[in-house]
Design a protein around this motif. Structure first.
Motif, PDB file in Angstrom:
ATOM      1  N   LEU A   1      31.394  60.033  70.332  1.00 61.40           N
ATOM      2  CA  LEU A   1      30.680  61.235  69.898  1.00 61.40           C
ATOM      3  C   LEU A   1      30.234  62.042  71.102  1.00 61.40           C
ATOM      4  O   LEU A   1      29.986  61.496  72.183  1.00 61.40           O
ATOM      5  CB  LEU A   1      29.460  60.869  69.061  1.00 61.40           C
ATOM      6  N   LEU A   2      30.104  63.362  70.877  1.00 62.72           N
ATOM      7  CA  LEU A   2      29.523  64.260  71.867  1.00 62.72           C
ATOM      8  C   LEU A   2      28.213  64.779  71.311  1.00 62.72           C
ATOM      9  O   LEU A   2      28.167  65.374  70.234  1.00 62.72           O
ATOM     10  CB  LEU A   2      30.464  65.420  72.174  1.00 62.72           C
ATOM     11  N   ILE A   3      27.133  64.557  72.043  1.00 57.22           N
ATOM     12  CA  ILE A   3      25.814  65.027  71.619  1.00 57.22           C
ATOM     13  C   ILE A   3      25.363  66.079  72.629  1.00 57.22           C
ATOM     14  O   ILE A   3      25.047  65.761  73.781  1.00 57.22           O
ATOM     15  CB  ILE A   3      24.794  63.871  71.560  1.00 57.22           C
ATOM     16  N   GLU A   4      25.342  67.344  72.186  1.00 62.38           N
ATOM     17  CA  GLU A   4      24.946  68.443  73.050  1.00 62.38           C
ATOM     18  C   GLU A   4      23.459  68.726  72.901  1.00 62.38           C
ATOM     19  O   GLU A   4      22.867  68.487  71.845  1.00 62.38           O
ATOM     20  CB  GLU A   4      25.740  69.706  72.681  1.00 62.38           C
ATOM     21  N   LYS A   5      22.894  69.284  73.967  1.00 61.05           N
ATOM     22  CA  LYS A   5      21.525  69.772  73.874  1.00 61.05           C
ATOM     23  C   LYS A   5      21.529  71.132  73.182  1.00 61.05           C
ATOM     24  O   LYS A   5      22.416  71.941  73.402  1.00 61.05           O
ATOM     25  CB  LYS A   5      20.919  69.916  75.265  1.00 61.05           C
ATOM     26  N   GLU A   6      20.511  71.383  72.363  1.00 68.09           N
ATOM     27  CA  GLU A   6      20.350  72.706  71.726  1.00 68.09           C
ATOM     28  C   GLU A   6      19.753  73.664  72.742  1.00 68.09           C
ATOM     29  O   GLU A   6      18.706  73.389  73.321  1.00 68.09           O
ATOM     30  CB  GLU A   6      19.443  72.598  70.509  1.00 68.09           C
ATOM     31  N   SER A   7      20.433  74.789  72.941  1.00 71.97           N
ATOM     32  CA  SER A   7      19.947  75.759  73.941  1.00 71.97           C
ATOM     33  C   SER A   7      19.122  76.874  73.334  1.00 71.97           C
ATOM     34  O   SER A   7      18.222  77.409  73.964  1.00 71.97           O
ATOM     35  CB  SER A   7      21.140  76.356  74.701  1.00 71.97           C
TER      36      SER A   7
ATOM     37  N   GLY B   1      20.434  78.627  53.887  1.00 75.42           N
ATOM     38  CA  GLY B   1      21.088  77.323  53.923  1.00 75.42           C
ATOM     39  C   GLY B   1      22.505  77.383  54.424  1.00 75.42           C
ATOM     40  O   GLY B   1      23.255  76.418  54.292  1.00 75.42           O
ATOM     41  N   GLU B   2      22.946  78.488  54.961  1.00 81.08           N
ATOM     42  CA  GLU B   2      24.314  78.632  55.430  1.00 81.08           C
ATOM     43  C   GLU B   2      24.427  78.401  56.933  1.00 81.08           C
ATOM     44  O   GLU B   2      25.457  78.649  57.528  1.00 81.08           O
ATOM     45  CB  GLU B   2      24.837  80.036  55.094  1.00 81.08           C
ATOM     46  N   TYR B   3      23.374  77.860  57.521  1.00 81.07           N
ATOM     47  CA  TYR B   3      23.374  77.625  58.971  1.00 81.07           C
ATOM     48  C   TYR B   3      24.082  76.296  59.232  1.00 81.07           C
ATOM     49  O   TYR B   3      23.513  75.227  59.079  1.00 81.07           O
ATOM     50  CB  TYR B   3      21.937  77.583  59.486  1.00 81.07           C
ATOM     51  N   LYS B   4      25.373  76.377  59.589  1.00 83.44           N
ATOM     52  CA  LYS B   4      26.191  75.172  59.700  1.00 83.44           C
ATOM     53  C   LYS B   4      26.415  74.720  61.152  1.00 83.44           C
ATOM     54  O   LYS B   4      27.205  73.842  61.393  1.00 83.44           O
ATOM     55  CB  LYS B   4      27.558  75.417  59.044  1.00 83.44           C
ATOM     56  N   SER B   5      25.759  75.283  62.097  1.00 85.54           N
ATOM     57  CA  SER B   5      25.940  74.888  63.492  1.00 85.54           C
ATOM     58  C   SER B   5      25.390  73.479  63.709  1.00 85.54           C
ATOM     59  O   SER B   5      24.307  73.157  63.228  1.00 85.54           O
ATOM     60  CB  SER B   5      25.223  75.886  64.397  1.00 85.54           C
ATOM     61  N   ASN B   6      26.159  72.633  64.442  1.00 86.58           N
ATOM     62  CA  ASN B   6      25.747  71.244  64.699  1.00 86.58           C
ATOM     63  C   ASN B   6      25.995  70.937  66.165  1.00 86.58           C
ATOM     64  O   ASN B   6      27.057  71.249  66.711  1.00 86.58           O
ATOM     65  CB  ASN B   6      26.554  70.288  63.814  1.00 86.58           C
ATOM     66  N   ASN B   7      25.001  70.328  66.798  1.00 84.44           N
ATOM     67  CA  ASN B   7      25.136  69.995  68.215  1.00 84.44           C
ATOM     68  C   ASN B   7      25.764  68.619  68.426  1.00 84.44           C
ATOM     69  O   ASN B   7      25.865  68.151  69.556  1.00 84.44           O
ATOM     70  CB  ASN B   7      23.777  70.058  68.917  1.00 84.44           C
ATOM     71  N   VAL B   8      26.171  67.968  67.345  1.00 85.74           N
ATOM     72  CA  VAL B   8      26.820  66.659  67.427  1.00 85.74           C
ATOM     73  C   VAL B   8      28.201  66.763  66.788  1.00 85.74           C
ATOM     74  O   VAL B   8      28.335  67.288  65.685  1.00 85.74           O
ATOM     75  CB  VAL B   8      25.990  65.572  66.715  1.00 85.74           C
TER      76      VAL B   8
END
Length: 569
Positions: A57-63, A264-271
């Protein structure tokens, strides 16, 4: 140069001493080695194969964090964020969701009888962050390679979904923070937009508004002097229109972002999943060959360690240095192991040179030099307990002196358990006991043997009170007579510790030789025998070490015997 040579020789001797211990205690080493390897082999072949599948998995930091997340946002700038994510991956809530998706196949594939399936599942999960990156490996172990893949992939999917749900939960929290009179549809109203906290707190919008106020103020001042079509007025009006347009665009962008989150349409995921797990071809354990090799090395180390410990705890006499250090008497020599004595108990007389015969001759030489000429005619050979080889040693020492041309007499003074007469292959007949009770004189009991210059006196008939006979005046007269007639007189006596017979005659002798069986009695017991002899003022001229295994080179300190005889003879 001599100092370097001496140092090298010291290290060689030290290594040789260690090797001697290993050889002497080889059965200890082999027992531990075989036991360790056997246990490792049995446990390895009985244990089922375990397979490991790994997803990445890639876990990004939220900027970027929406301004509406005040109070619900989390600081993710440090390593604490990643450690928190690793804990979440192995949380019980996620484990329960994975178990529900996998169903009964999980317990069947893992063959678990434990009722707590969550703990069992978490025990088979391994989280391994890849150092220097934002990647993390999620591994699952199972007896079934296919199930291991499903476990790793399902856990990865569940975690990604859980992370997205957590972000949507933040959007719902934002919706709760809106004023009661503002709905999602009313966000397009200009008045509502300008009252939104996200707009009010937007620094760019506020800077643009401040600049707009500045230009509007200038426009109002110029309008008092010029008309609307004046170039200065038209320039300011263009700037004002441009600023209003920019403010409107920024406000609309901010509101659109809020509307997207709140709908509820915010589908951005940092993982995200970089690689799904694949079916492993080989098990991770048990690695049977490696385990056996490790068990071999470990068993050898433990065996050697135990051998050194046993050697350290062994307080018996095993070398000449032990005799000199712990018994504090001169060391006369060794008698190597005689595996096959054959018909002749006097191996010193064998036509073919032998290590045993040469060893006895060495003892003879040391005895000669232990006292001045003519001062060591009567020699008593004894031991602490039966079975140490005193009779065998007495015979060969006597034969050695006779072989050197000395008129030698061998006397059996063990009046309780005579074994010398049997070893000499003679009948008891009249012997020392007959002389002591006055039934025979010295000449009548002295017999010639087949060995030139060697004479023999048996113990005679057993007496009911040997100690009294040996302590009598007749015994003193006997010693004086035989000492005058023979060059050497060897007395084979009873053991020192069980009976007092030997103590009654020990002080009549020119010297006493103690026979010590290698590795049999403790140092304390042998010293007790020596103290008893010294207590009656006996002259202990030395001790010999019997039954020494020189072929195993376990006789450190006198390793010459382990090879020199084979080399010269």
């Amino acid at each position: 140069m001599s100092l370097v040579t001496g140092t090298n020789q010291f290290h060689e001797n030290e290594l040789l001493a260690y090797w001697n211990i290993i050889q002497r205690r080889k059965w200890v080493v082999l027992t531990v080695l075989v036991a360790t390897v056997t246990i490792a082999a049995i446990s390895g072949f009985k244990a089922p194969y375990v397979y490991r599948a790994t997803a990445q998995l890639l876990i990004e930091k939220e900027s970027n964090v929406s301004s509406y997340r005040e109070g619900v946002a989390v600081d993710i700038s440090g390593m604490d964020y990643y450690q928190t994510q690793y804990k979440i991956i192995k949380s019980r809530s996620i484990a329960k969701r994975v178990i529900e998706e996998l169903g009964p196949a999980l317990n069947a594939g893992n063959r678990t009888a434990n009722g707590d399936s969550v703990n069992s599942f978490l025990g088979s999960i391994i989280i391994e962050p890849i150092r220097g990156s934002r990647l993390v490996n999620i591994s699952a172990e199972s007896f079934s390679p296919e199930l291991a893949v499903r476990m790793a992939n399902t856990l990865s999917d569940v975690y990604v979904k859980q992370n997205l749900e957590n972000r949507l939960f933040a959007s719902r929290e934002i919706l709760k923070k809106l004023p009661a009179d503002i709905s999602l549809a009313s966000l397009s109203n200009k008045d509502v937009m300008e009252s939104l906290p996200s707009v009010v707190s937007n620094s760019l919008i506020q800077d643009l508004k401040a600049e707009l106020i500045k230009y509007e103020s200038e426009y109002a001042n110029l309008s008092q002097r010029y008309k609307e079509k004046h170039p200065s007025m038209q320039t300011l009006q263009a700037k004002i229109n441009l600023l209003k347009e920019r403010i409107g665009t920024e406000m609309r962008n901010t509101v659109e972002s809020i509307k997207t989150e709140l709908s509820g349409e915010y589908k951005s995921n940092n993982v995200r999943i970089v690689d799904y797990a694949e079916v492993p071809k080989n098990p991770v354990r048990p690695q049977r060959k490696r385990n056996i090799i490790i068990a071999f090395v470990l068993g050898l180390s433990l065996g050697a360690g135990l051998a050194f410990l046993v050697e350290y705890l062994d307080n018996t006499f095993k070398s000449g240095s032990d005799i000199e250090q712990y018994l504090d008497v001169p060391f006369l020599g060794i008698v190597p192991i005689v595996k096959e004595k054959g018909e002749n108990n006097m191996f010193v007389l064998d036509g073919v040179k032998s290590p045993q015969g040469e060893a006895v001759k060495t003892i003879r030489t040391n005895l000669i030099f232990s006292a001045a000429e003519g001062k060591l005619k009567t020699i008593l050979v004894t031991s602490c307990v039966p079975g140490e080889g005193k009779t065998f040693s007495s015979m060969n020492i006597a034969a050695s002196f006779s072989q050197a041309g000395k008129k030698t007499l061998l006397v059996d003074t063990d009046l309780r358990r005579s074994s010398l007469t049997k070893c000499m292959k003679m009948d008891i007949g009249n012997g020392l006991s007959n002389y002591l009770i006055g039934e025979a004189d010295c000449d009548n009991i002295t017999r010639e043997t087949e060995v030139k210059n060697l004479y023999f006196i048996s113990s005679g008939l057993h007496s009911p009170d040997p100690a009294e006979l040996l302590g009598s005046q007749r015994m003193k007269e006997f010693v004086a007579q035989v000492s005058a007639k023979f060059d050497r007189v060897i007395f084979d006596s009873a053991p020192v510790l069980p009976v007092s017979d030997t103590l009654n005659i020990a002080n009549l002798m020119d010297g006493v030789v103690m026979v010590v069986y290698s590795g049999k009695l403790s140092r304390a017991m042998v010293n007790m025998g020596k103290q008893k002899l010294q207590g009656v003022k006996a002259k202990v001229v030395g001790a010999l070490l019997n039954y020494v295994n020189v072929k195993a080179r376990g006789y450190h300190g006198y390793s010459y015997y382990s090879y020199s005889y084979n080399e010269y003879y």
